[in-house]
Design a protein around this motif. Structure first.
Motif, PDB file in Angstrom:
ATOM      1  N   ARG A 373      16.053 -20.769   0.650  1.00 41.57           N
ATOM      2  CA  ARG A 373      16.198 -19.715   1.651  1.00 41.57           C
ATOM      3  C   ARG A 373      15.917 -18.343   1.041  1.00 41.57           C
ATOM      4  O   ARG A 373      15.333 -17.475   1.700  1.00 41.57           O
ATOM      5  N   LYS A 374      16.333 -18.142  -0.189  1.00 40.57           N
ATOM      6  CA  LYS A 374      16.080 -16.852  -0.839  1.00 40.57           C
ATOM      7  C   LYS A 374      14.593 -16.556  -0.943  1.00 40.57           C
ATOM      8  O   LYS A 374      14.166 -15.400  -0.841  1.00 40.57           O
ATOM      9  N   TYR A 377      12.692 -16.753   3.185  1.00 46.31           N
ATOM     10  CA  TYR A 377      13.080 -15.817   4.244  1.00 46.31           C
ATOM     11  C   TYR A 377      13.042 -14.361   3.792  1.00 46.31           C
ATOM     12  O   TYR A 377      13.664 -13.503   4.426  1.00 46.31           O
ATOM     13  N   GLN A 378      12.331 -14.079   2.712  1.00 47.10           N
ATOM     14  CA  GLN A 378      12.209 -12.690   2.291  1.00 47.10           C
ATOM     15  C   GLN A 378      11.486 -11.852   3.349  1.00 47.10           C
ATOM     16  O   GLN A 378      11.853 -10.709   3.621  1.00 47.10           O
ATOM     17  N   MET A 381      13.879 -11.124   6.325  1.00 49.50           N
ATOM     18  CA  MET A 381      14.874 -10.110   6.001  1.00 49.50           C
ATOM     19  C   MET A 381      14.234  -8.726   5.896  1.00 49.50           C
ATOM     20  O   MET A 381      14.863  -7.713   6.245  1.00 49.50           O
ATOM     21  N   ASP A 387      19.709  -7.163   3.895  1.00 48.70           N
ATOM     22  CA  ASP A 387      19.759  -7.991   2.693  1.00 48.70           C
ATOM     23  C   ASP A 387      20.583  -9.254   2.921  1.00 48.70           C
ATOM     24  O   ASP A 387      20.839 -10.011   1.993  1.00 48.70           O
ATOM     25  N   LEU A 389      20.739 -12.778   5.230  1.00 51.90           N
ATOM     26  CA  LEU A 389      19.927 -13.641   6.078  1.00 51.90           C
ATOM     27  C   LEU A 389      20.459 -13.601   7.503  1.00 51.90           C
ATOM     28  O   LEU A 389      21.655 -13.839   7.722  1.00 51.90           O
ATOM     29  N   ILE A 391      21.775 -14.847  10.548  1.00 50.37           N
ATOM     30  CA  ILE A 391      22.314 -16.152  10.933  1.00 50.37           C
ATOM     31  C   ILE A 391      22.349 -16.254  12.455  1.00 50.37           C
ATOM     32  O   ILE A 391      22.730 -15.310  13.154  1.00 50.37           O
ATOM     33  N   ILE A 395      18.810 -20.401  12.570  1.00 53.21           N
ATOM     34  CA  ILE A 395      19.114 -20.480  11.128  1.00 53.21           C
ATOM     35  C   ILE A 395      20.636 -20.491  11.005  1.00 53.21           C
ATOM     36  O   ILE A 395      21.277 -19.451  10.855  1.00 53.21           O
ATOM     37  N   GLN A 397      24.547 -20.998   9.767  1.00 53.65           N
ATOM     38  CA  GLN A 397      25.313 -20.874   8.533  1.00 53.65           C
ATOM     39  C   GLN A 397      25.895 -22.239   8.169  1.00 53.65           C
ATOM     40  O   GLN A 397      26.291 -23.011   9.034  1.00 53.65           O
ATOM     41  N   MET A 433      22.769 -15.883   1.701  1.00 53.19           N
ATOM     42  CA  MET A 433      21.952 -16.905   2.366  1.00 53.19           C
ATOM     43  C   MET A 433      22.736 -17.720   3.393  1.00 53.19           C
ATOM     44  O   MET A 433      22.267 -18.739   3.867  1.00 53.19           O
ATOM     45  N   SER A 535      15.334 -25.153   5.287  1.00 52.93           N
ATOM     46  CA  SER A 535      16.488 -25.743   4.618  1.00 52.93           C
ATOM     47  C   SER A 535      16.411 -27.261   4.618  1.00 52.93           C
ATOM     48  O   SER A 535      16.760 -27.912   3.626  1.00 52.93           O
TER      49      SER A 535
END
Length: 738
Positions: A373-374, A377-378, A381, A387, A389, A391, A395, A397, A433, A535
């Protein structure tokens, strides 16, 4: 003629649309307004006068009827306590209309004089009716306002009395002179809140620390407190005083299973003022502690119920106690038989791990999800300029609920330590994330709260006391909050809860029943989000096949603990080496004992090397690969078939453990002296495991380590110093047991 209709307070007529026609329909039940009332009265008078003149009716009859109507309306007005002008206007309307009817009957109603005067009478009647109606409405509003002022005055007097009482009490108990600005009664009727102004240089802590003393001084019922909290600014405080103990009553979980969202809060219980507590876990982790019998399991189910109702949360559960915390949320869906055309029911939780192995699989997948995800999904974001994600249902949590997870993090067991490392990595790295944890523990002790990661990340904290005082250090769980006593919440499911939005205070958790859990699973089946594609790809088959038959077979097994051979025996009952590679399901205490035995065995072998089994020449350190365990028959897939008979041979060779014979042969070939590391390398064994197994083999036949004097020469004197002699004596005893 009907004068009453002209003077009745009106209601607005409603026009209705007929089902078959589009035209208006008259509402004959509706009252008359000033205009329609006057029109009805004048037309009625005209009709009576015209009929009376044509039929020769005595004119005085109309006057008699009008006088009777005036008397009746006057009596009715007095009974209804109408104003004098209203009574006079209504009586005059009857008399004037009756007088015109009498005159028109005698002289003819079809003259311009008669018609003109009737029109004037109607106009005046409408005007007078409108004026008296407005006056009556104003009188009613004024009467209501006066009643409210009387009630407010009475309440104000009550509030003033409460304020004065508590100002005096705070001065006497806390030594502080406050000024109460307002007293607000709770809508639930279970207490009130004081808004007090503090004197200069005083903080609300000086009142909160004396909460128990204030409660005792006010003679509040058990379970009721006077808790001080920050006010609108640092010079003000709010003091919540509960007068009814709502914690002693068991309240069922709300039957409204409406959708929830992580962003708007998920309710976990209610305060002493009967208001729900909302938890916001987008960035926070949670810690729930409670001893046995305090209602902790019920609290876990309430938490899972809130997550199941959320449209932007997927719940992963780890419970190493046979998965009991999550089975209630899984089995209703697994046992559901969908009708033709019906969609299968989805479990209330998205993944359940009941073993250490499955927990490792889950945590590995969660870590892969967070790291992917890091990266993926840059761009999202950046577009959202955040900064964190974003939710949502697309997407979701991931909430990782770990029953007794705090104990896992503080365990000294080697197996659980590996699990704890991954849990801490999830807590430390994946906040942004959208992956957070809910941990439970048996108590708020130093061992549980000694981990900085738990204290720093678990800002939502719950202490279910149930009256239990042992292991419930509320000062450690809620640092900076004073005046909390376990005996304030002696009821099951009650305790203290603190969030970043509200300080720690008394609360009660709802009681949720198994039938409600099944209802929630069914009601929320279509509501659960699906894991986003990024994910899901990162999680791989470990996630995609989480509900495969072979991975959930244990959930349907009525025998949760299968019958397994005893330690040190194979499937047919033959004795073998009791190695860690052969034991997959071991209690944590046994694993800890084995770790200590490994350490002692390693020290024992080092002592042998230092004193007896090494040469004086320096031994070069060799690079040797780390091996998973002893390469014995239990671990070799290509081992030769065992003989059908397990009887030892005539010379007793089969009675000697293979490891002992191999070690003796290697040491004998080296001249009786060999370093333990060299021996382990030659045998293809890890040094620690070699020491553990040799120690066990020697103790089995009563041979102690060299230096104890148990290995003796032929003349009876103690002979120590050669590892080969020790191993030889052990082989002799195995072949010729006494």
């Amino acid at each position: 003629m009907t004068t009453t209709e002209a003077t009745t307070t009106s209601k607005n007529s409603k026009q209705k649309k007929s089902a078959g026609q589009g035209g208006p329909v008259w509402d004959w039940a509706a009252g008359h307004g000033p205009v329609t009332g006057a029109l009805s009265a004048t037309t009625g008078a005209f009709a009576v006068a015209t009929t009376g003149a044509a039929t020769g009716m005595p004119p005085t009859w109309a006057l008699a009827v009008g006088a009777a109507g005036a008397v009746g309306h006057t009596a009715a007005g007095i009974r209804l306590k109408n104003a004098g002008r209203t009574i006079a206007a209504r009586a005059s309307s009857w008399l004037i209309t009756a007088g015109w009817t009498t005159w028109a009957t005698a002289h003819g109603p079809l003259t311009w004089q008669a018609l003109g005067s009737l029109a004037v009478i109607g106009t005046g009647m409408a005007t007078a009716t409108r004026s008296t109606n407005l006056y009556e409405e104003a009188r009613e509003e004024e009467a209501a306002a006066a009643e409210q002022r009387a009630v407010a005055l009475e309440l104000s007097a009550e509030r003033r009395a409460i304020a004065e009482e508590w100002v005096e009490r705070i001065r006497r108990v806390c030594g502080i002179s406050v000024r109460v600005l307002a007293v607000e009664h709770w809508p639930t009727g279970t207490g009130f809140t004081l808004d007090a102004e503090l004197p200069g240089g005083t903080t609300y802590d000086q009142i909160s620390t004396r909460a128990a003393a204030l409660s005792a001084d006010a003679h509040l019922p058990h379970g009721c407190t006077a808790a001080a909290s920050p006010g609108i600014h640092q010079g003000r405080t709010l003091i919540d005083v509960a007068t009814v103990n709502v914690l002693e009553t068991e309240v069922p979980y709300p039957s409204d299973y409406a959708p929830l969202s992580l962003h708007t809060g998920i309710p976990w219980g209610y305060r002493s003022n009967a208001e729900q507590i909302q938890t916001y876990l987008r960035e926070q982790c949670a810690l729930v502690v409670g001893p046995t019998g305090s209602g902790k399991t019920n609290m876990v189910h309430v938490i899972l119920a809130g997550f199941a109702r959320a449209t932007d949360v997927l719940t992963f559960v780890i419970d190493l106690n046979a998965g009991s915390a999550g089975l209630s949320w899984v089995l209703p869906a697994l046992n559901h038989q969908p009708a033709p055309g019906e969609r299968p029911m989805r479990p209330g939780i998205d993944w359940l791990a009941g073993t250490v192995k499955e927990a490792h699989v889950m945590l590995d997948a969660v870590l892969r999800i967070g790291k992917q995800r890091k990266i993926a999904y840059q761009g999202l974001m950046a577009r959202e300029d955040t900064d964190l994600l974003p939710i949502g249902p697309s997407i979701p949590q991931i909430m990782l609920v770990i029953d007794e997870g705090a104990e896992i993090l503080t365990s000294t067991d080697k197996v659980l330590k590996e699990l704890a490392k991954k849990i801490l990595e999830v807590i430390r790295m994946l906040r942004a994330m959208g992956i957070r944890t809910v941990l439970t523990a048996l108590g708020s002790t130093g061992a549980v709260l000694g981990n900085l990661m738990i204290r720093r990340e678990a800002k939502v904290r719950v202490a279910l006391t149930g009256g239990e005082k042992e292991g419930m250090d509320l000062g450690k769980l809620f640092p900076g909050t004073r005046g909390l006593k376990v005996d304030q919440a002696p009821y099951k499911g009650s305790g203290f809860m603190g969030t970043p939005e509200s300080p720690a205070a008394l609360f009660k958790c709802w009681r949720i029943l198994p039938s409600q859990i099944r209802e929630i699973v069914a009601a929320t089946s279509e509501r659960h989000p699906t894991l986003d594609a990024v994910s899901a790809k990162a999680a791989g088959d470990a996630y995609a096949r989480r509900w495969d038959a072979d991975r959930i077979a244990w959930m349907h097994n009525p025998q949760p603990t299968p019958t397994t051979p005893a330690a040190g025996q194979d499937e047919e009952g033959r004795r073998e080496l009791n190695l860690s590679a052969l034991r997959e399901d071991r209690p944590a205490g046994e694993q800890g004992q084995e770790a200590e035995a490994d350490r002692l065995a390693d020290a024992f072998m080092r002592e042998i090397d230092e004193q007896f089994g090494t040469t004086t020449e320096p031994t070069p350190k060799r690079e040797r690969p780390q091996r998973p365990g002893l390469n014995l028959s239990a671990l070799r897939e290509d081992r030769p078939a065992e003989p059908e008979s397990s009887e030892p041979s005539a010379d007793g060779t089969d009675a000697v453990p293979p490891l002992l014979q191999q070690a003796y042969d290697a040491v004998k070939a080296a001249g009786g002296r060999m370093h333990t590391a060299d021996l382990a390398t030659q045998l293809g064994i890890d040094t620690t495991e070699l020491g553990t197994e040799l120690s066990r083999i020697l103790r089995a036949v009563g041979v102690e380590r060299p230096g104890k004097g148990t290995v003796r020469a032929g003349n009876g004197e103690s002979r120590t110093g050669y590892l080969a002699e020790t191993l030889s004596e052990a082989i002799r005893r195995y072949r010729n047991p006494q």
